[in-house]
Design a protein around this motif. Structure first.
Motif, PDB file in Angstrom:
ATOM      1  N   HIS A  41       0.916  -1.266  -0.034  1.00  0.00           N
ATOM      2  CA  HIS A  41      -0.027  -0.057   0.168  1.00  0.00           C
ATOM      3  C   HIS A  41       0.782   1.491  -0.034  1.00  0.00           C
ATOM      4  O   HIS A  41       0.669   2.211  -0.575  1.00  0.00           O
ATOM      5  CB  HIS A  41      -0.919   0.109   1.130  1.00  0.00           C
ATOM      6  N   VAL A  42       1.947   1.220   0.888  1.00  0.00           N
ATOM      7  CA  VAL A  42       3.012   2.181   0.684  1.00  0.00           C
ATOM      8  C   VAL A  42       3.621   2.332  -0.752  1.00  0.00           C
ATOM      9  O   VAL A  42       3.465   3.597  -1.225  1.00  0.00           O
ATOM     10  CB  VAL A  42       4.097   2.182   1.754  1.00  0.00           C
ATOM     11  N   MET A  43       4.058   1.542  -1.233  1.00  0.00           N
ATOM     12  CA  MET A  43       4.519   1.755  -2.575  1.00  0.00           C
ATOM     13  C   MET A  43       3.506   2.223  -3.778  1.00  0.00           C
ATOM     14  O   MET A  43       3.690   3.037  -4.238  1.00  0.00           O
ATOM     15  CB  MET A  43       5.100   0.365  -3.025  1.00  0.00           C
ATOM     16  N   ALA A  44       2.211   1.371  -3.732  1.00  0.00           N
ATOM     17  CA  ALA A  44       1.349   1.825  -4.634  1.00  0.00           C
ATOM     18  C   ALA A  44       0.875   3.377  -4.483  1.00  0.00           C
ATOM     19  O   ALA A  44       0.590   3.907  -5.450  1.00  0.00           O
ATOM     20  CB  ALA A  44       0.562   0.729  -4.541  1.00  0.00           C
ATOM     21  N   GLY A  45       0.621   3.762  -3.369  1.00  0.00           N
ATOM     22  CA  GLY A  45       0.042   4.772  -2.937  1.00  0.00           C
ATOM     23  C   GLY A  45       1.139   6.045  -3.137  1.00  0.00           C
ATOM     24  O   GLY A  45       0.877   7.017  -3.634  1.00  0.00           O
ATOM     25  N   GLY A  46       2.258   5.755  -2.868  1.00  0.00           N
ATOM     26  CA  GLY A  46       3.296   6.615  -2.992  1.00  0.00           C
ATOM     27  C   GLY A  46       3.628   7.119  -4.620  1.00  0.00           C
ATOM     28  O   GLY A  46       3.605   8.217  -5.000  1.00  0.00           O
ATOM     29  N   LEU A  47       3.610   6.036  -5.402  1.00  0.00           N
ATOM     30  CA  LEU A  47       3.827   6.243  -6.759  1.00  0.00           C
ATOM     31  C   LEU A  47       2.549   6.523  -7.389  1.00  0.00           C
ATOM     32  O   LEU A  47       2.823   7.704  -8.315  1.00  0.00           O
ATOM     33  CB  LEU A  47       4.151   4.706  -7.456  1.00  0.00           C
ATOM     34  N   ALA A  48       1.485   6.306  -6.968  1.00  0.00           N
ATOM     35  CA  ALA A  48       0.240   6.996  -7.554  1.00  0.00           C
ATOM     36  C   ALA A  48       0.099   8.477  -7.231  1.00  0.00           C
ATOM     37  O   ALA A  48      -0.188   9.322  -8.015  1.00  0.00           O
ATOM     38  CB  ALA A  48      -1.106   6.195  -6.990  1.00  0.00           C
ATOM     39  N   GLY A  49       0.699   8.976  -6.076  1.00  0.00           N
ATOM     40  CA  GLY A  49       0.398  10.110  -5.545  1.00  0.00           C
ATOM     41  C   GLY A  49       1.594  10.955  -6.348  1.00  0.00           C
ATOM     42  O   GLY A  49       1.191  11.973  -6.669  1.00  0.00           O
ATOM     43  N   ALA A  50       2.723  10.547  -6.700  1.00  0.00           N
ATOM     44  CA  ALA A  50       3.580  11.185  -7.326  1.00  0.00           C
ATOM     45  C   ALA A  50       3.280  11.311  -8.920  1.00  0.00           C
ATOM     46  O   ALA A  50       3.316  12.464  -9.316  1.00  0.00           O
ATOM     47  CB  ALA A  50       4.915  10.279  -7.311  1.00  0.00           C
TER      48      ALA A  50
END
Length: 297
Positions: A205-214
């Motif tokens: 969730h951290v990886m997917a959320g961070g990449l999506a937000g960027a």
């Protein structure tokens, strides 16, 4: 713990899950998202102000300069406006998202349905959040002169009227609808790619959320620059800026004075702030979904 969570798909909440549960999960996610990265958001706002004499060479230098010359507390000026607004706005946001995605997907979750649901949720939540966002950005300016968020809200209302709190709403929607659609669509795509088994995994969730937000933050920075101009126009000494009444006016001013580069002002702090903020938001929200699913299972 892995065995305990593989017996059910926590990503699809049970039919018995109440609207209140969605609201609580969304509120917690929103408050965490906005408050943790607030200092970087201040840097972004100041970098985007048209005609500002305050110049920063980078995010780290800006944070040092603000904390040194104005004090550490200045990095959190206006944060209460975000806390008060983000709770109910994100509660409604995630609740609307879940219900809309369920209708659009028809039991077959996919990135397109998630993106569309994110756009619909944005229209509702931004109507609640916009006034709080205006107060936040006014408080973030150099030498804003406001004692607290209540003084700021009263001053803006008395001097500029109710319209000041919503003059940027169309621009905010124009930015946040694609932002949230991109973010939700990318998050769903990244999540299903990184975690095809749907087992609860905070790191995913951290990886997917961070990449999506960027990705979403970078692509919508030009519109964010226009929004900042409209929301801070009342505090500007520039006559042309004060008279800007639409995104078109804001875009014209930015382009004429700074060219295309002006639409990327604050892009770095915006991406830096959104990557962890979005990761925190999604991780918090998914944790609450997991807890709710375990209780209902």
């Amino acid at each position: 713990m892995t065995e305990a969570v593989t017996d059910f798909d926590y990503e699809e909440l049970p039919a018995t899950t109440t609207l209140g549960m969605h609201l609580v999960a969304g509120a917690a996610a929103g408050i965490m998202e906005h408050s943790v990265m607030y200092p970087v958001d201040i840097v972004k706002t100041r970098m985007q102000v048209v005609g500002s004499t305050t110049m920063y060479s980078g995010v780290a230098q800006a944070l040092r300069s603000i904390s040194t010359t104005e004090g550490m507390r200045s990095l959190y000026r206006g944060v209460m406006s975000v806390v008060l607004g983000a709770g109910p706005a994100h509660a409604v946001y995630f609740a609307t998202y879940e219900q809309t995605k369920k209708v659009l997907a028809g039991g077959n979750a996919n990135a397109m349905a998630a993106g569309a649901a994110g756009g619909v949720a944005t229209v509702v939540s931004d109507a609640l959040m916009n006034p709080f966002d205006v107060v936040k950005q006014r408080m973030q300016l150099v030498n804003s002169g406001y004692r607290n968020i209540w003084h700021c809200a009263r001053t803006v209302l008395q001097s500029e009227g109710l319209r000041a709190f919503y003059v940027s709403y169309p621009t905010t929607l124009l930015m946040n609808m694609p932002f949230q659609s991109i973010q939700f669509g990318c998050y769903d795509l990244f999540l299903r790619t990184l975690n095809p088994t749907h087992v609860y995994s905070p790191s995913t969730h951290v990886m997917a959320g961070g990449l999506a937000g960027a990705v979403a933050a970078l692509l919508t920075t030009p519109i964010d620059c226009c929004k900042t101009l409209l929301q801070t126009r009342g505090a500007s000494l520039d006559t042309e800026v004060r008279q800007a009444g639409s995104m078109r006016d804001a875009a014209r001013i930015i382009y004429r004075r700074e060219g295309l580069r002006g639409f990327l002002r604050g892009a770095k702090p915006r991406v830096i702030a959104n990557m962890p903020a979005t990761a925190i938001s999604w991780t918090t929200y998914e944790y609450f979904k997991w807890m709710i699913s375990r209780r209902e299972a």
